[in-house]
Design an enzyme around this catalytic site. Sequence first.
Site, short mmCIF file in Angstrom:
data_model
loop_
_atom_site.label_atom_id
_atom_site.label_comp_id
_atom_site.label_asym_id
_atom_site.label_seq_id
_atom_site.Cartn_x
_atom_site.Cartn_y
_atom_site.Cartn_z
N VAL A 64 0.81 -1.23 0.00
CA VAL A 64 0.00 0.00 0.00
C VAL A 64 0.84 1.28 0.00
O VAL A 64 0.28 2.37 -0.06
CB VAL A 64 -0.98 0.04 1.20
CG1 VAL A 64 -1.96 -1.10 1.15
CG2 VAL A 64 -0.22 0.06 2.53
N TYR A 154 4.75 4.81 21.79
CA TYR A 154 3.85 4.66 20.63
C TYR A 154 3.99 5.86 19.68
O TYR A 154 3.84 5.74 18.47
CB TYR A 154 2.41 4.47 21.12
CG TYR A 154 1.52 3.76 20.12
CD1 TYR A 154 1.80 2.45 19.71
CD2 TYR A 154 0.40 4.38 19.58
CE1 TYR A 154 0.98 1.80 18.79
CE2 TYR A 154 -0.42 3.74 18.68
CZ TYR A 154 -0.12 2.46 18.29
OH TYR A 154 -0.93 1.82 17.39
N LYS A 161 -2.72 7.04 14.24
CA LYS A 161 -4.02 6.43 14.56
C LYS A 161 -5.10 7.51 14.75
O LYS A 161 -6.27 7.28 14.41
CB LYS A 161 -3.91 5.56 15.82
CG LYS A 161 -3.11 4.27 15.62
CD LYS A 161 -3.64 3.40 14.50
CE LYS A 161 -3.01 2.02 14.47
NZ LYS A 161 -3.33 1.30 13.21
P1 NAD Z 1 0.71 -7.64 12.04
O1 NAD Z 1 2.18 -7.38 12.01
O2 NAD Z 1 0.28 -9.02 12.14
O3 NAD Z 1 0.00 -6.97 10.78
C1 NAD Z 1 0.47 -5.77 10.20
C2 NAD Z 1 0.29 -5.94 8.72
O4 NAD Z 1 0.61 -4.72 8.03
C3 NAD Z 1 1.21 -7.02 8.13
O5 NAD Z 1 0.46 -7.99 7.46
C4 NAD Z 1 2.08 -6.24 7.15
O6 NAD Z 1 2.40 -7.00 5.99
C5 NAD Z 1 1.13 -5.09 6.80
N1 NAD Z 1 1.85 -4.00 6.16
C6 NAD Z 1 2.79 -3.17 6.69
N2 NAD Z 1 3.24 -2.33 5.73
C7 NAD Z 1 2.56 -2.63 4.60
C8 NAD Z 1 2.60 -2.14 3.27
N3 NAD Z 1 3.44 -1.16 2.89
N4 NAD Z 1 1.74 -2.68 2.35
C9 NAD Z 1 0.89 -3.67 2.71
N5 NAD Z 1 0.83 -4.19 3.94
C10 NAD Z 1 1.66 -3.68 4.87
O7 NAD Z 1 0.18 -6.76 13.27
P2 NAD Z 1 -1.29 -6.44 13.82
O8 NAD Z 1 -1.06 -6.01 15.21
O9 NAD Z 1 -2.22 -7.54 13.53
O10 NAD Z 1 -1.65 -5.12 12.99
C11 NAD Z 1 -2.84 -4.99 12.22
C12 NAD Z 1 -3.48 -3.65 12.53
O11 NAD Z 1 -4.02 -3.70 13.85
C13 NAD Z 1 -2.52 -2.46 12.49
O12 NAD Z 1 -3.19 -1.34 11.95
C14 NAD Z 1 -2.25 -2.22 13.96
O13 NAD Z 1 -1.86 -0.88 14.24
C15 NAD Z 1 -3.63 -2.52 14.51
N6 NAD Z 1 -3.71 -2.73 15.97
C16 NAD Z 1 -2.92 -3.64 16.57
C17 NAD Z 1 -3.01 -3.83 17.93
C18 NAD Z 1 -2.14 -4.83 18.64
O14 NAD Z 1 -1.99 -4.72 19.86
N7 NAD Z 1 -1.58 -5.81 17.95
C19 NAD Z 1 -3.93 -3.08 18.70
C20 NAD Z 1 -4.74 -2.16 18.05
C21 NAD Z 1 -4.63 -1.98 16.67
#
Ligand code: NAD
Length: 252
Positions: A64, A154, A161
């Site tokens: 992306v 963070y 966010k």
């Molecule tokens: P994760 O590492 O499993 O997933 C992150 C994903 O982002 C990966 O699949 C990665 O390939 C993708 N990504 C990063 N850069 C990219 C790019 N340039 N093009 C396409 N894909 C890209 O981690 P996660 O924690 O499951 O994260 C998913 C979402 O959830 C994120 O937005 C994260 O901020 C959010 N989130 C996570 C938590 C937590 O505690 N894990 C809490 C709240 C929100």
Amino acid sequence: MSGILTGKKIVIMGVANKRSLAYGCFQALESQGAEIILTYQNDRMLKSLNRFIDENVTKVPCDVSDPENVESAFKTIHEQVGQIDGIIHAIAYADPEDLKGETTDASLDSFNKAQSISVYSLISVAKYGRQIMNEGGSIVTLTYMGSERAIPNYNIMGIAKAGLEASVRYLARDLASQNIRVNAISAGAVKTLAVTGVKDYSTLIKLSNERAVNGVGVTIQEVGNTAAFLMSDLSSGLVGDTIYVDKGTHLI
Ligand code: NAD
């Protein structure tokens, strides 16, 4: 299998491995009868996906960081499966050097990179995704309460966010003309690949879990179940909202 998403085709962006929040969404949506299309960032992610996702699931490349990739990914998805009914956007990135220390340490380049991948990507996904989405569709992104509170380390991701949640509101207003809803899930902290980029992430997760009403942190399955509801017609009244799925952590 029949369920609340039977007959719906839903794109999930951001499954990296079995710990990913997007994988919890994958499991929940599939169990509710949805046909899933996955996008992946690069060949390394595809290799990982192929280890645990059925080969019959459509998988399309989409980094992306370049909106042209997003445009071509949705074109490919349309060619392969036709119109879609929903998108889960579970993507964020900031350089690990910026997920420690103080916010003033971040350079303009790294700030822009975090905004581009973590915020603008939702706008480009909505832009190209809406072109192949049926009326009544739903878009959901993943956010974190670091958008509202100054969570240690963070930093610029919290700022991203906040921008993401504002984008949800503006996109929700704009896509309403097509009867497409846009919402965010604010998930509690879960140990995923992305979180391990934050300095002292284990403290962050421990503090988050301790504040959960029963002392037990949210699971990716619980996040996924809420995503399934938001993808379904049962949530037709929810528009432009941020729904906490964090076992009450944000209350305490
Ligand atoms: P994760 O590492 O499993 O997933 C992150 C994903 O982002 C990966 O699949 C990665 O390939 C993708 N990504 C990063 N850069 C990219 C790019 N340039 N093009 C396409 N894909 C890209 O981690 P996660 O924690 O499951 O994260 C998913 C979402 O959830 C994120 O937005 C994260 O901020 C959010 N989130 C996570 C938590 C937590 O505690 N894990 C809490 C709240 C929100």
